[in-house]
Design a protein around this motif. Sequence first.
Motif, PDB file in Angstrom:
ATOM      1  N   TYR A 198       0.827  -1.354  -0.217  1.00 35.43           N
ATOM      2  CA  TYR A 198      -0.564   0.455  -0.029  1.00 35.43           C
ATOM      3  C   TYR A 198       1.057   1.633  -0.013  1.00 35.43           C
ATOM      4  O   TYR A 198       1.805   1.274   0.352  1.00 35.43           O
ATOM      5  CB  TYR A 198      -0.449   0.099   1.205  1.00 35.43           C
ATOM      6  CG  TYR A 198      -1.970  -1.048   1.025  1.00 35.43           C
ATOM      7  CD1 TYR A 198      -3.391  -0.451   1.091  1.00 35.43           C
ATOM      8  CD2 TYR A 198      -2.387  -2.031   1.088  1.00 35.43           C
ATOM      9  CE1 TYR A 198      -4.545  -0.467   1.013  1.00 35.43           C
ATOM     10  CE2 TYR A 198      -3.574  -2.721   1.476  1.00 35.43           C
ATOM     11  CZ  TYR A 198      -4.957  -2.316   0.459  1.00 35.43           C
ATOM     12  OH  TYR A 198      -5.474  -2.383   0.655  1.00 35.43           O
ATOM     13  N   LYS A 199      -0.183   2.501  -0.426  1.00 37.95           N
ATOM     14  CA  LYS A 199       1.404   3.967  -0.822  1.00 37.95           C
ATOM     15  C   LYS A 199       0.638   4.386   0.418  1.00 37.95           C
ATOM     16  O   LYS A 199      -1.215   4.685   0.730  1.00 37.95           O
ATOM     17  CB  LYS A 199       0.556   4.232  -2.151  1.00 37.95           C
ATOM     18  CG  LYS A 199       1.234   5.843  -1.896  1.00 37.95           C
ATOM     19  CD  LYS A 199       1.777   6.615  -2.986  1.00 37.95           C
ATOM     20  CE  LYS A 199       1.752   7.510  -3.373  1.00 37.95           C
ATOM     21  NZ  LYS A 199       1.538   8.527  -4.254  1.00 37.95           N
ATOM     22  N   ILE A 200       1.228   4.915   1.488  1.00 40.68           N
ATOM     23  CA  ILE A 200       1.156   5.494   2.786  1.00 40.68           C
ATOM     24  C   ILE A 200       0.964   7.570   2.392  1.00 40.68           C
ATOM     25  O   ILE A 200       2.392   8.022   2.461  1.00 40.68           O
ATOM     26  CB  ILE A 200       1.492   5.592   3.911  1.00 40.68           C
ATOM     27  CG1 ILE A 200       1.366   3.453   4.519  1.00 40.68           C
ATOM     28  CG2 ILE A 200       0.953   6.069   4.646  1.00 40.68           C
ATOM     29  CD1 ILE A 200      -0.142   3.229   4.212  1.00 40.68           C
ATOM     30  N   GLU A 201       0.234   7.565   2.544  1.00 36.10           N
ATOM     31  CA  GLU A 201       0.008   9.277   2.664  1.00 36.10           C
ATOM     32  C   GLU A 201      -0.059  10.058   3.849  1.00 36.10           C
ATOM     33  O   GLU A 201      -1.481   9.283   4.444  1.00 36.10           O
ATOM     34  CB  GLU A 201      -0.806   9.910   1.934  1.00 36.10           C
ATOM     35  CG  GLU A 201      -0.434   9.551   0.068  1.00 36.10           C
ATOM     36  CD  GLU A 201      -0.090  10.539  -0.099  1.00 36.10           C
ATOM     37  OE1 GLU A 201       0.725  11.537   0.402  1.00 36.10           O
ATOM     38  OE2 GLU A 201       0.942   9.999  -1.710  1.00 36.10           O
ATOM     39  N   LEU A 202       0.000  11.007   4.396  1.00 38.26           N
ATOM     40  CA  LEU A 202      -0.381  11.227   6.267  1.00 38.26           C
ATOM     41  C   LEU A 202       1.188  12.222   6.441  1.00 38.26           C
ATOM     42  O   LEU A 202       1.460  12.889   6.168  1.00 38.26           O
ATOM     43  CB  LEU A 202       1.126  10.531   7.361  1.00 38.26           C
ATOM     44  CG  LEU A 202       1.353  10.732   8.394  1.00 38.26           C
ATOM     45  CD1 LEU A 202       0.061  10.417   9.347  1.00 38.26           C
ATOM     46  CD2 LEU A 202       2.416   9.510   9.517  1.00 38.26           C
ATOM     47  N   ASN A 203      -0.773  12.701   7.382  1.00 36.34           N
ATOM     48  CA  ASN A 203       0.015  14.775   7.620  1.00 36.34           C
ATOM     49  C   ASN A 203      -0.773  14.331   9.345  1.00 36.34           C
ATOM     50  O   ASN A 203      -1.423  14.065   9.429  1.00 36.34           O
ATOM     51  CB  ASN A 203      -1.137  15.290   6.873  1.00 36.34           C
ATOM     52  CG  ASN A 203      -0.651  16.777   6.540  1.00 36.34           C
ATOM     53  OD1 ASN A 203       0.724  17.426   6.494  1.00 36.34           O
ATOM     54  ND2 ASN A 203      -1.603  17.837   6.509  1.00 36.34           N
ATOM     55  N   TRP A 204       0.666  15.259   9.387  1.00 38.30           N
ATOM     56  CA  TRP A 204       0.221  15.748  11.164  1.00 38.30           C
ATOM     57  C   TRP A 204      -0.325  16.719  11.077  1.00 38.30           C
ATOM     58  O   TRP A 204      -0.420  18.016  11.189  1.00 38.30           O
ATOM     59  CB  TRP A 204       1.463  15.703  12.104  1.00 38.30           C
ATOM     60  CG  TRP A 204       1.808  14.375  12.078  1.00 38.30           C
ATOM     61  CD1 TRP A 204       3.481  13.439  10.701  1.00 38.30           C
ATOM     62  CD2 TRP A 204       1.656  12.811  12.795  1.00 38.30           C
ATOM     63  NE1 TRP A 204       3.328  12.229  11.319  1.00 38.30           N
ATOM     64  CE2 TRP A 204       2.224  11.482  12.432  1.00 38.30           C
ATOM     65  CE3 TRP A 204       0.326  13.287  13.441  1.00 38.30           C
ATOM     66  CZ2 TRP A 204       1.981  10.869  12.931  1.00 38.30           C
ATOM     67  CZ3 TRP A 204       0.587  12.201  14.104  1.00 38.30           C
ATOM     68  CH2 TRP A 204       1.472  10.695  14.452  1.00 38.30           C
ATOM     69  N   GLU A 205      -1.571  17.248  12.227  1.00 40.35           N
ATOM     70  CA  GLU A 205      -2.252  17.635  12.137  1.00 40.35           C
ATOM     71  C   GLU A 205      -1.750  18.314  13.887  1.00 40.35           C
ATOM     72  O   GLU A 205      -2.266  17.979  14.806  1.00 40.35           O
ATOM     73  CB  GLU A 205      -3.333  18.085  12.471  1.00 40.35           C
ATOM     74  CG  GLU A 205      -4.222  19.056  12.890  1.00 40.35           C
ATOM     75  CD  GLU A 205      -5.904  19.410  12.218  1.00 40.35           C
ATOM     76  OE1 GLU A 205      -6.682  20.409  12.657  1.00 40.35           O
ATOM     77  OE2 GLU A 205      -5.817  17.925  12.231  1.00 40.35           O
ATOM     78  N   GLY A 206      -0.729  18.762  14.208  1.00 39.00           N
ATOM     79  CA  GLY A 206      -0.656  19.156  16.148  1.00 39.00           C
ATOM     80  C   GLY A 206      -0.002  17.187  16.956  1.00 39.00           C
ATOM     81  O   GLY A 206       1.581  16.769  15.831  1.00 39.00           O
ATOM     82  N   ASP A 207      -0.879  16.713  17.394  1.00 39.05           N
ATOM     83  CA  ASP A 207      -0.489  15.412  17.531  1.00 39.05           C
ATOM     84  C   ASP A 207      -1.647  14.791  17.673  1.00 39.05           C
ATOM     85  O   ASP A 207      -0.871  13.510  17.076  1.00 39.05           O
ATOM     86  CB  ASP A 207      -0.622  15.432  19.355  1.00 39.05           C
ATOM     87  CG  ASP A 207       0.453  15.919  20.177  1.00 39.05           C
ATOM     88  OD1 ASP A 207       1.397  16.494  19.166  1.00 39.05           O
ATOM     89  OD2 ASP A 207       0.264  16.570  21.252  1.00 39.05           O
ATOM     90  N   ILE A 208      -2.554  14.854  16.348  1.00 40.81           N
ATOM     91  CA  ILE A 208      -3.482  14.074  15.647  1.00 40.81           C
ATOM     92  C   ILE A 208      -2.550  13.994  14.109  1.00 40.81           C
ATOM     93  O   ILE A 208      -2.252  14.824  13.262  1.00 40.81           O
ATOM     94  CB  ILE A 208      -4.194  14.764  15.460  1.00 40.81           C
ATOM     95  CG1 ILE A 208      -5.036  14.524  16.598  1.00 40.81           C
ATOM     96  CG2 ILE A 208      -5.735  13.477  14.779  1.00 40.81           C
ATOM     97  CD1 ILE A 208      -5.441  13.708  17.933  1.00 40.81           C
TER      98      ILE A 208
END
Length: 248
Positions: free
Chosen positions: A74-84
Amino acid sequence: MSTNQFIPIPYFKITKNFDVLEVSAECDRIFPKVENFLELVDIASRKKTEHFLSEARISTEINVKTIKAPIALYKIELNWEGDIGHLVCIELENQFALLLQEMENHRKRLAKTDMELLIHKEELEKSLLRITELSGPVINITNDTVLVPLFGELTEELIENNRLRITEYIHKQAIEEVIIDFQAIGKLQKSGVISLKDMVDDLTLLGAKSYITGITPLHAQTITEIGISTNTTFKRTLRQAIDHIHYN
């Protein structure tokens, strides 16, 4: 009720420790229920994945566990919004089929290059080098594993013209497994086998495990006579090597 469950792709809302807070309905359909996202990741890749996912914004490919398969790419896309963290998973096409197609594309390029040699004799030396480079491409299977399909006759020139390029790539990308495929190899020159043995030794020193696939009885006779590093694993087919790496 959260609207995240209606997102039409696999979506995970996670904490800094990768604990799962919310998921979309697609996640429940595709993945087994877990409390921490890393539980879905292939055990051998968890430490590297944890490092990647700690970055502010990341796009990468990893092997994960699904309901239907013990390992799927799988291709993983991740973006952090503070601690979330907001993480989405995009299933890639059948990687094995893509590899076979890419190998076929290389064969076609070789045929085209051979024809150009007949037409443009003044570019013979440059074209011969291009043929040699095409005869030893490096194809990523996963972040940790690459395929090096060899084409034509196994000669000292074929190995030595590709050796530095291949080993530098293995080192820079921190590759752990290298599959060298003989499926499209015809004759073996003893000098070519000796050069291949030296390259496999280089890969071992760089921390990469080598696999050789597609050996014929004629190949086996020459290789046995000269010998290859005992750290090398031989598998009958490319498919068997990929399965061995994924399931061990």
